[in-house]
Scaffold this active site. Structure first.
Site, PDB file in Angstrom:
ATOM      1  N   SER A 555      10.553   4.704   7.674  1.00 58.84           N
ATOM      2  CA  SER A 555      10.304   3.706   8.636  1.00 58.84           C
ATOM      3  C   SER A 555      11.392   2.244   8.367  1.00 58.84           C
ATOM      4  O   SER A 555      11.742   2.137   7.338  1.00 58.84           O
ATOM      5  CB  SER A 555       8.878   3.056   8.717  1.00 58.84           C
ATOM      6  OG  SER A 555       8.765   1.610   9.313  1.00 58.84           O
ATOM      7  N   TYR A 568       1.263   0.082   4.366  1.00 55.15           N
ATOM      8  CA  TYR A 568       1.858   1.016   5.203  1.00 55.15           C
ATOM      9  C   TYR A 568       3.275   0.846   4.696  1.00 55.15           C
ATOM     10  O   TYR A 568       3.999   1.824   4.354  1.00 55.15           O
ATOM     11  CB  TYR A 568       1.935   0.569   6.771  1.00 55.15           C
ATOM     12  CG  TYR A 568       2.969   1.307   7.673  1.00 55.15           C
ATOM     13  CD1 TYR A 568       2.422   2.567   8.090  1.00 55.15           C
ATOM     14  CD2 TYR A 568       4.085   0.629   8.003  1.00 55.15           C
ATOM     15  CE1 TYR A 568       3.441   3.212   8.896  1.00 55.15           C
ATOM     16  CE2 TYR A 568       5.042   1.403   8.956  1.00 55.15           C
ATOM     17  CZ  TYR A 568       4.481   2.680   9.467  1.00 55.15           C
ATOM     18  OH  TYR A 568       5.404   3.455  10.114  1.00 55.15           O
TER      19      TYR A 568
END
Length: 678
Positions: A555, A568
């Site tokens: 990501s 996350y």
């Protein structure tokens, strides 16, 4: 509009081809003769409709028929240069074609055109080939069928065989068909129904005679210790052996595998005569063109340790290659095509089962089906007589036939990922599904692994049948579930070449609201889950010795400090560094490890649909429905990122263009300057 004669032929072909007792996949051919108005002269013209080269009877359609003018086809007899030059007649068939389109005429076209019967079937039934390969096949033919079926000594398919059968039909008006030595059967009739009835009568009569008159144990007694292992133990050993076997079978070129532990295979391998009969090889041209002249068979008992079996497989493979190379050298001439590889296409492991290989899954599966046909043929021949296949010299003449080589050269070029097996986690939706879809479109066999088995199987079904994709359950936080998923993959396709760590989830919370359970959940699924998936994948990739790719879908947040997502972003950073670490560690095995850093992939995303989108929208003060547009406007390119963009990056990283690239992170975020990798 389909000619009624052709329509009747298609119906008959589909019925015959739908039942495996009649013929193998893509084996045999059928024909019908009739008339149609010539669009040039307006006069009736006699035509031959015949299944074209490479088609399958069970799925035959009108476009799979070759249509020839019968007068021109039969006039070829007058210019036939003799058996030494009979291959030239195949090119001559092109000058007999009627109209546009249709399939290319096959080598068996002469058989159908020259035989004086309105309808002709040429089939490869196990029962018929059992008689055709028996040492006393001619005597058995007369004993079983009387004068209704005539024996034809082995002759390679071609124009001369067509002349021979036409002559037999003329000399034996009472006959309804032939047994073709070493090959199959041919039947004929005045009507389509009569022809089909005659074909089935030959097949069923042969099968009944074998059943009623054959000896009980044609393969001999059961070898102690070579019996089938219990199912769970058998499947576990099969999965453990599969990567090594696929690697050996792919020494010359990458192969896709297929595994079966059908009773017919296990019973054959447990018999005392299995090694002897396997060494004789197959006989029917359709069989050995798919299976090579003979299989590689392990000579260890079923309960031999995996390590010992692997060591023996490597020894046997070396010997097999030497033997096949010697076979090529003994029969090749200066005009022969180059050797097509010396690796086995069929590998037999007693107590475990059969591995078969091909350029794609369908070819691999069909090769296995053909070897089961060969086992059935050997059983029938040995039950009545002695199995006596055609000689190696004759096998070579067909395997390295110039016409067969020309057929292979006409095949389309392989796609970029053909011969590769991809396993994608979290692939039932969103980015993972887009990646799986793109890889399948590029020729890969795809394993869709997802927490939800039903959704995984549904997504796989969208890509095609089980020759293209399968769906498996995979909780990436559970090492046992991961191993089960990889076992399913290697048993379905032989091994794995490309693994995409895509499974993920997210909880958007600030530090003080993030619980230990939140932290553990995200790290278990993504950081720890990716580690365990990569570890299981690496074992297979190393055993195969074919290199491979591991891709991490990380990501932008792995390098960008965004608000309210400590757990996350931290786990994504963990994944990102795994890419670098594994690239270094696995490079010596030719395994490349790369990462992709997407951002703002809202459309179709399972993560965004499960609450993450609402949280991020609230964080940035926008409507959830506008979140994709919001992300796009903060990028340099001002373009929304969709799952297919990530799939494109996976395609490029694992394709032929970046073969020297490893340890790379590719941003797919439309340009976020704060996430530039420094």
């Amino acid at each position: 509009m389909t000619n009624p004669v052709a329509a009747e032929l298609i119906d008959r072909s589909n019925r015959l081809g739908a039942d495996p007792k009649n013929t193998n996949y893509a084996g045999g051919n059928t024909s019908a003769k009739g008339s149609e108005t010539d669009p040039v002269t307006g006069q009736p013209v006699e035509l031959l409709w015949v299944k074209g080269s490479g088609g399958d009877l069970g799925t035959l359609q009108e476009k799979g028929l070759a249509v020839l003018r019968l007068d021109r086809m039969r006039a070829l007899v007058d210019v036939y240069p003799g058996v030494d030059r009979e291959d030239e007649m195949v090119a001559a068939f092109d000058y007999c074609l009627h109209g546009k389109g249709g399939a290319a005429p096959s080598i068996d076209t002469a058989m159908h055109g020259l035989v004086d019967a309105a309808h002709v079937d040429h089939l490869h039934p196990d029962s018929g080939i059992a008689i055709a390969t028996a040492a006393d096949g001619e005597e058995l033919t007369h004993k079983i069928f009387g004068d209704k079926v005539v024996w034809v000594p082995w002759r390679r398919p071609g124009f001369q065989l067509g002349l021979d059968i036409a002559d037999i039909k003329a000399q034996n008006p009472q006959a309804i068909g032939c047994i073709l030595g070493g090959h199959g059967i041919t039947a004929w009739g005045d009507t389509s129904d009569e022809c089909e009835k005659n074909s089935l009568w030959i097949i069923d009569t042969a099968a009944q005679y074998i059943a009623e008159n054959g000896k009980d144990a044609p393969f001999g007694a059961v070898r102690s210790g070579f019996e089938a292992l219990p199912e769970a133990e058998r499947r576990a050993k099969a999965a453990a052996l599969a990567p090594t076997i696929r690697g050996l079978a792919s020494t010359d070129k990458p192969m896709i595998g297929h595994f079966t532990d059908a009773d017919v295979v296990l019973d054959f391998l447990a018999s005392e005569r299995a090694p002897e009969l396997a060494e004789l090889g197959t006989s029917c041209p359709d069989h050995f063109l798919r299976t090579k002249v003979k299989p590689m068979i392990v000579d260890l008992p079923a309960d031999a340790p995996v390590e010992d079996t692997i060591a023996r497989l490597k020894e046997l493979h070396e010997a097999y290659r030497a033997d096949y190379t010697a076979y090529y050298g003994a029969h090749a001439t200066e005009d022969s095509p180059a050797i097509r590889g010396a690796d086995p296409l069929i590998v037999l492991v007693p107590g475990v089962g059969m591995y078969s290989f091909g350029a794609n899954k369908q070819t691999a599966r069909v090769a296995g089906e053909f070897y089961i046909n060969a086992i059935n043929v050997m059983r029938g021949a040995e039950a009545l007589s002695t199995y006596t296949p055609i000689s190696d010299a004759e096998k070579f003449r067909i395997e390295y036939w110039a016409l067969e080589e020309a057929k292979l050269q006409r095949m389309p070029s392989p796609k970029s990922h053909q011969g590769r097996v991809a396993l994608v986690t979290g692939a039932a939706s969103g980015i993972g599904k887009a990646i799986a879809t793109r890889l399948a479109a590029e020729g890969a066999c795809v394993v869709i692994a997802d927490l939800d088995l039903d959704k995984a199987q549904a997504a796989a079904a969208e890509l095609g049948n089980a020759d293209v994709a399968i769906g498996v359950a995979a909780n990436v936080a559970d090492p046992h579930a991961i191993q089960a998923a990889f076992d399913d993959a290697v048993l379905a396709f032989g091994g794995v070449d490309l693994v995409v760590n895509n499974a993920g989830l997210s909880l958007s919370k600030p530090l003080l609201d993030t619980t230990e359970a939140d932290w553990d959940l995200q790290h278990d699924v993504m950081a720890k889950g990716s580690f365990m998936v990569s570890k299981a994948a690496a074992k297979i990739l190393i055993d195969q010795q074919l290199g491979g790719d591991i891709i991490y879908i990380s990501s932008k947040n792995s390098v960008f400090a965004g608000p309210n997502n400590i757990a996350y972003s931290a786990t994504k950073a963990d994944q990102a560094h795994q890419v670098r670490l594994l690239a270094v560690e696995l490079g010596e095995y030719g395994i490349r490890v790369n990462g992709i850093n997407p951002d703002g992939v809202v459309r179709g995303s399972g993560i965004f649909a499960s609450g993450w989108g609402a949280n991020r929208a609230a964080t940035y003060g926008v409507e959830e429905k506008d979140l994709g547009k919001f992300y796009a406007q903060r990028t340099i390119l001002k373009r929304e990122v969709v799952p297919e963009n990530v799939a494109d990056a996976v395609y490029v990283l694992t394709g032929p263009e970046l073969t020297r690239t490893t340890g790379l992170h590719v941003p797919v975020d439309s340009g976020v300057a704060a996430a530039f990798i420094r």
